[in-house]
Design a protein around this motif. Structure first.
Motif, PDB file in Angstrom:
ATOM      1  N   ALA A   1       0.828  -1.081  -0.066  1.00 61.90           N
ATOM      2  CA  ALA A   1      -0.141  -0.246   0.094  1.00 61.90           C
ATOM      3  C   ALA A   1       0.829   1.260   0.224  1.00 61.90           C
ATOM      4  O   ALA A   1       0.933   2.131  -0.875  1.00 61.90           O
ATOM      5  CB  ALA A   1      -1.147  -0.529   1.109  1.00 61.90           C
ATOM      6  N   TYR A   2       2.090   1.449   0.582  1.00 64.50           N
ATOM      7  CA  TYR A   2       2.746   2.504   1.010  1.00 64.50           C
ATOM      8  C   TYR A   2       3.791   2.743  -0.543  1.00 64.50           C
ATOM      9  O   TYR A   2       4.071   3.959  -1.341  1.00 64.50           O
ATOM     10  CB  TYR A   2       4.169   2.504   1.719  1.00 64.50           C
ATOM     11  N   ILE A   3       4.052   1.675  -1.296  1.00 65.84           N
ATOM     12  CA  ILE A   3       3.947   1.391  -2.779  1.00 65.84           C
ATOM     13  C   ILE A   3       3.465   2.634  -3.527  1.00 65.84           C
ATOM     14  O   ILE A   3       4.210   3.352  -4.481  1.00 65.84           O
ATOM     15  CB  ILE A   3       5.030   0.012  -2.895  1.00 65.84           C
ATOM     16  N   LYS A   4       2.528   1.735  -3.470  1.00 65.81           N
ATOM     17  CA  LYS A   4       1.496   2.284  -4.372  1.00 65.81           C
ATOM     18  C   LYS A   4       1.034   3.705  -3.944  1.00 65.81           C
ATOM     19  O   LYS A   4       1.105   4.338  -5.220  1.00 65.81           O
ATOM     20  CB  LYS A   4       0.162   1.133  -3.867  1.00 65.81           C
ATOM     21  N   VAL A   5       1.139   4.444  -2.882  1.00 68.74           N
ATOM     22  CA  VAL A   5       1.207   5.487  -2.374  1.00 68.74           C
ATOM     23  C   VAL A   5       2.230   6.298  -2.996  1.00 68.74           C
ATOM     24  O   VAL A   5       1.038   7.208  -3.552  1.00 68.74           O
ATOM     25  CB  VAL A   5       0.475   5.964  -1.070  1.00 68.74           C
ATOM     26  N   VAL A   6       3.059   6.220  -2.791  1.00 62.25           N
ATOM     27  CA  VAL A   6       4.172   6.990  -2.793  1.00 62.25           C
ATOM     28  C   VAL A   6       4.390   7.171  -4.648  1.00 62.25           C
ATOM     29  O   VAL A   6       4.677   7.911  -5.332  1.00 62.25           O
ATOM     30  CB  VAL A   6       5.748   6.033  -2.776  1.00 62.25           C
ATOM     31  N   PHE A   7       3.738   5.938  -5.386  1.00 59.91           N
ATOM     32  CA  PHE A   7       3.651   5.277  -7.222  1.00 59.91           C
ATOM     33  C   PHE A   7       2.687   6.867  -7.397  1.00 59.91           C
ATOM     34  O   PHE A   7       3.267   8.166  -8.747  1.00 59.91           O
ATOM     35  CB  PHE A   7       4.066   4.558  -7.508  1.00 59.91           C
ATOM     36  N   HIS A   8       1.340   6.649  -6.862  1.00 58.41           N
ATOM     37  CA  HIS A   8       0.915   7.565  -6.850  1.00 58.41           C
ATOM     38  C   HIS A   8       1.163   8.478  -7.213  1.00 58.41           C
ATOM     39  O   HIS A   8       0.551  10.062  -7.603  1.00 58.41           O
ATOM     40  CB  HIS A   8      -0.396   7.015  -6.871  1.00 58.41           C
ATOM     41  N   LEU A   9       1.356   9.051  -6.379  1.00 60.96           N
ATOM     42  CA  LEU A   9       1.970  10.654  -6.010  1.00 60.96           C
ATOM     43  C   LEU A   9       3.296  10.943  -7.024  1.00 60.96           C
ATOM     44  O   LEU A   9       3.049  12.363  -6.961  1.00 60.96           O
ATOM     45  CB  LEU A   9       2.665  10.739  -4.106  1.00 60.96           C
ATOM     46  N   ALA A  10       4.051  10.318  -6.760  1.00 64.58           N
ATOM     47  CA  ALA A  10       4.648  10.807  -7.967  1.00 64.58           C
ATOM     48  C   ALA A  10       4.788  11.205  -9.343  1.00 64.58           C
ATOM     49  O   ALA A  10       4.482  11.751  -9.612  1.00 64.58           O
ATOM     50  CB  ALA A  10       6.371   9.619  -7.780  1.00 64.58           C
TER      51      ALA A  10
END
Length: 82
Positions: A39-48
């Motif tokens: 979930a953390y990695i998905k959020v980071v990629f989404h924000l990037a």
């Protein structure tokens, strides 16, 4: 330290919890932390990706208006062009 100094015996220190319960608990914790990592990695990629779109859309809008390209200041802590 009580085991090392002989105050407590190994039989007294051993847990009476079955190994299956310990394995289940460990598995649940591992699954939970794996899900949180995903979930953390998905959020980071989404924000990037979202930040990249904002920068690109600002460049496209400037180019459409006929303004010369401006240097990006993303590396200096800002999220928009100077």
């Amino acid at each position: 330290p009580w085991l090392v100094y002989g105050v407590l015996t190994a039989a007294q220190a051993a847990s009476k919890v079955p190994a299956a319960n310990i394995a289940l608990t460990l598995s649940v914790y591992l699954a939970l932390y794996a899900a949180l990592l995903v979930a953390y990695i998905k959020v980071v990629f989404h924000l990037a990706a979202k930040a990249g779109q904002v920068i690109q859309s600002a460049d496209i809008a400037d180019a459409a208006a006929g303004a010369p390209a401006k240097p990006s200041t993303v590396g200096r802590g800002e999220l928009k062009n100077a």
